[in-house]
Design an enzyme around this catalytic site. Structure first.
Site, PDB file in Angstrom:
ATOM      1  NE  ARG A  38      -4.308  -1.619   1.616  1.00  0.00           N
ATOM      2  CZ  ARG A  38      -5.224  -2.118   2.434  1.00  0.00           C
ATOM      3  NH1 ARG A  38      -5.053  -1.991   3.745  1.00  0.00           N
ATOM      4  NH2 ARG A  38      -6.289  -2.713   1.975  1.00  0.00           N
ATOM      5  CE  LYS A  73     -21.404 -14.001   8.076  1.00  0.00           C
ATOM      6  NZ  LYS A  73     -21.787 -12.982   8.938  1.00  0.00           N
ATOM      7  N   GLY A  83     -10.906  -8.478  -0.265  1.00  0.00           N
ATOM      8  CA  GLY A  83      -9.613  -8.820   0.318  1.00  0.00           C
ATOM      9  C   GLY A  83      -9.223 -10.272   0.089  1.00  0.00           C
ATOM     10  N   GLY A 123     -15.055  -3.267   0.302  1.00  0.00           N
ATOM     11  CA  GLY A 123     -16.364  -2.657   0.536  1.00  0.00           C
ATOM     12  C   GLY A 123     -16.649  -1.531  -0.445  1.00  0.00           C
TER      13      GLY A 123
HETATM   14  P1  ADP Z   1     -13.801 -11.274  -0.026  1.00  0.00           P
HETATM   15  O1  ADP Z   1     -12.859 -10.856   1.076  1.00  0.00           O
HETATM   16  O2  ADP Z   1     -13.073 -11.610  -1.281  1.00  0.00           O
HETATM   17  O3  ADP Z   1     -14.899 -10.272  -0.232  1.00  0.00           O
HETATM   18  P2  ADP Z   1     -15.388 -12.888   1.752  1.00  0.00           P
HETATM   19  O4  ADP Z   1     -14.721 -12.255   2.931  1.00  0.00           O
HETATM   20  O5  ADP Z   1     -16.817 -12.577   1.509  1.00  0.00           O
HETATM   21  O6  ADP Z   1     -14.523 -12.632   0.427  1.00  0.00           O
HETATM   22  O7  ADP Z   1     -15.348 -14.475   1.903  1.00  0.00           O
HETATM   23  C1  ADP Z   1     -14.152 -15.173   2.063  1.00  0.00           C
HETATM   24  C2  ADP Z   1     -14.340 -16.321   3.009  1.00  0.00           C
HETATM   25  O8  ADP Z   1     -15.366 -17.190   2.575  1.00  0.00           O
HETATM   26  C3  ADP Z   1     -13.098 -17.136   3.111  1.00  0.00           C
HETATM   27  O9  ADP Z   1     -12.599 -17.092   4.424  1.00  0.00           O
HETATM   28  C4  ADP Z   1     -13.548 -18.550   2.748  1.00  0.00           C
HETATM   29  O10 ADP Z   1     -12.958 -19.550   3.537  1.00  0.00           O
HETATM   30  C5  ADP Z   1     -15.032 -18.486   2.996  1.00  0.00           C
HETATM   31  N1  ADP Z   1     -15.751 -19.518   2.243  1.00  0.00           N
HETATM   32  C6  ADP Z   1     -15.810 -19.668   0.918  1.00  0.00           C
HETATM   33  N2  ADP Z   1     -16.512 -20.753   0.589  1.00  0.00           N
HETATM   34  C7  ADP Z   1     -16.923 -21.322   1.734  1.00  0.00           C
HETATM   35  C8  ADP Z   1     -17.698 -22.474   2.072  1.00  0.00           C
HETATM   36  N3  ADP Z   1     -18.189 -23.270   1.125  1.00  0.00           N
HETATM   37  N4  ADP Z   1     -17.918 -22.729   3.386  1.00  0.00           N
HETATM   38  C9  ADP Z   1     -17.428 -21.929   4.343  1.00  0.00           C
HETATM   39  N5  ADP Z   1     -16.699 -20.819   4.100  1.00  0.00           N
HETATM   40  C10 ADP Z   1     -16.437 -20.517   2.813  1.00  0.00           C
HETATM   41 MG    MG Z   2     -13.036 -11.030   3.227  1.00  0.00          MG
END
Ligand code: ADP
Ligand code: MG
Length: 394
Positions: A39, A200, A351, A374
């Site tokens: 960064r 989620k 992230g 976000g």
């Molecule tokens: P990003 O940071 O790219 O926006 P998120 O924070 O929404 O992504 O989600 C990432 C998390 O989702 C990771 O820690 C990953 O382990 C979890 N994840 C992905 N698929 C599954 C699954 N099938 N069951 C449980 N956790 C999951």
């Molecule tokens: Mg994340």
């Protein structure tokens, strides 16, 4: 109304002017030292351009979550030291954020010199967008440059409040690049494919609702797929689901259908009894009652990669499985490789998604890796980012 850019500001001249730059220097610290300096390096472009044009730069950032209190371990001083080393310039540091000490430090700057302020979140007014604090920042500046995309979706004193009290404003090069690249998703060359995954549905409901009618196809993986499948009445076993989001998932599916957007869900799954790095796994079409889905299966991965191949614009947020464990990273890897091979425009935010791509060494082959999880989600939804809007207001 266009956002004024650094080019506009430099064209009008900045020599001898105090330019307050809000950057995102929120780096990981390890034993009080800068861990990963990505960064800081990313911020250099805007700073170099201003300094070589003779500006007197006052640089501000947050670091961690000190929650409005002075926390020695979250001081920006080690960041300022690393920044000075990278810029190969002497860098001044002020252990205050605003006030007489900061004002005299800013007044002492000569043309082409840089002053780094202490962590703006030491001030309780920062995240509250307190007007007195915003005026305190403005007292240090003749011009304001926001280059912190990752916090542009927050109206804080240093990301938005200050702008009202400074006559000249501009988006820095990083912020401008983010707006341009993410703008491609808002106004895409079609077909537009959105790949959404991660933990989620509730985290990403707003973006799902906004993209379903906008995209040509919407591909869903990760744990969020199980909420969609369960809402359809499919077997999901002990996979991570959010029962209070079933109704929302059905609404997203309906919005996609009405908007002519194809919505794809996994047709096979990697399942385990317990989530552990070396748990015995199998590939199934239906998740057994006593198991949980931890990755999209190989047939789904092929289908999703094929979607990526035909898309002209790709937006991806959220991994396809529990990619932190190598055994369950294959779905994410297959999609990442397809995106890297794509000739279309690609933008990846989030992230964990960006971390997954970097872990695979594919970063250089993706059109754009957004620095703001976000903020990128809010922007592609079509929302106005307060940190950007503040630059535009007359
Ligand atoms: P990003 O940071 O790219 O926006 P998120 O924070 O929404 O992504 O989600 C990432 C998390 O989702 C990771 O820690 C990953 O382990 C979890 N994840 C992905 N698929 C599954 C699954 N099938 N069951 C449980 N956790 C999951
Ligand atoms: Mg994340």
């Amino acid at each position: 109304m266009g956002t004024p850019t650094l080019d506009d500001l430099l064209a009008a001249g900045v020599r001898g002017e105090r330019v307050f730059v809000r950057a995102d220097l929120n780096v990981p610290l390890v034993d009080g030292q800068v861990g990963d300096d990505t960064r800081i390096r990313a911020a250099l472009g805007t700073l170099r351009r201003l300094l070589s044009a003779g500006a007197r730069v006052v640089l501000a950032s947050h670091l961690g979550r000190p929650k409005g209190e002075r926390k020695a371990e979250l001081s920006l001083r080690p960041v300022a030291d690393r920044l000075g080393a990278l810029l190969e310039r002497e860098t001044r540091f002020c252990d205050e954020v605003v006030g007489p000490k900061a004002e005299s430090a800013a007044a002492e700057l000569r043309d082409g010199e840089l002053l780094v302020l202490e962590n703006v979140r030491f001030e309780p007014g920062e995240t509250k967008n307190d007007e007195a604090l915003a005026r305190g920042f403005a007292a240090l500046a003749d011009a304001y440059v926001n280059d912190a995309f990752g916090t542009a979706h927050r109206a804080h004193a240093s990301t938005a409040g200050i702008a009202r009290f400074v006559p000249r404003r501009a988006a820095g090069d990083l912020l401008r690049a983010e707006l341009e690249q993410l703008g491609v998703v808002r106004d895409p060359e079609r077909p537009l494919l959105c790949v959404l995954g991660g933990a989620k549905v509730s985290d990403k409901l707003a973006v799902l609702e906004a993209l379903a009618p906008h995209a040509d196809s919407l591909v869903i993986g990760g744990a969020m797929a199980y909420t969609f499948l369960a809402a359809r009445g499919d077997a999901v076993g002990r996979s991570l689901v959010e029962p209070d989001r079933f109704e929302d998932a059905r609404r997203v599916e309906a919005a996609a259908r009405d908007g002519g957007c194809r919505l794809l869900l996994p047709t096979d799954h990697v399942v385990v009894h317990e989530l552990a790095p070396n748990a015995t796994s199998q590939v199934v079409a239906r998740v057994p009652e006593d198991q949980m889905g931890v990755d999209i299966g190989p047939a789904t991965a092929r289908a999703y990669a094929a979607e990526v191949e035909t898309a002209r614009t790709i937006f991806w947020n959220g991994p396809m499985g529990v990619f932190e464990m190598d055994a369950f990273a294959q779905g994410t890897e297959a999609v990442a490789r397809a995106v890297a091979d794509s000739e279309g425009r690609s933008v990846v935010g989030g992230g964990d998604s960006v971390a997954a791509i970097n872990k695979l060494g594919l970063g250089d082959r993706i059109g754009h890796l957004s620095t703001g999880g976000g903020a990128s989600l809010e922007f592609v939804q079509g929302l106005e980012l307060p940190g950007v809007a503040a630059l535009e207001e007359a």
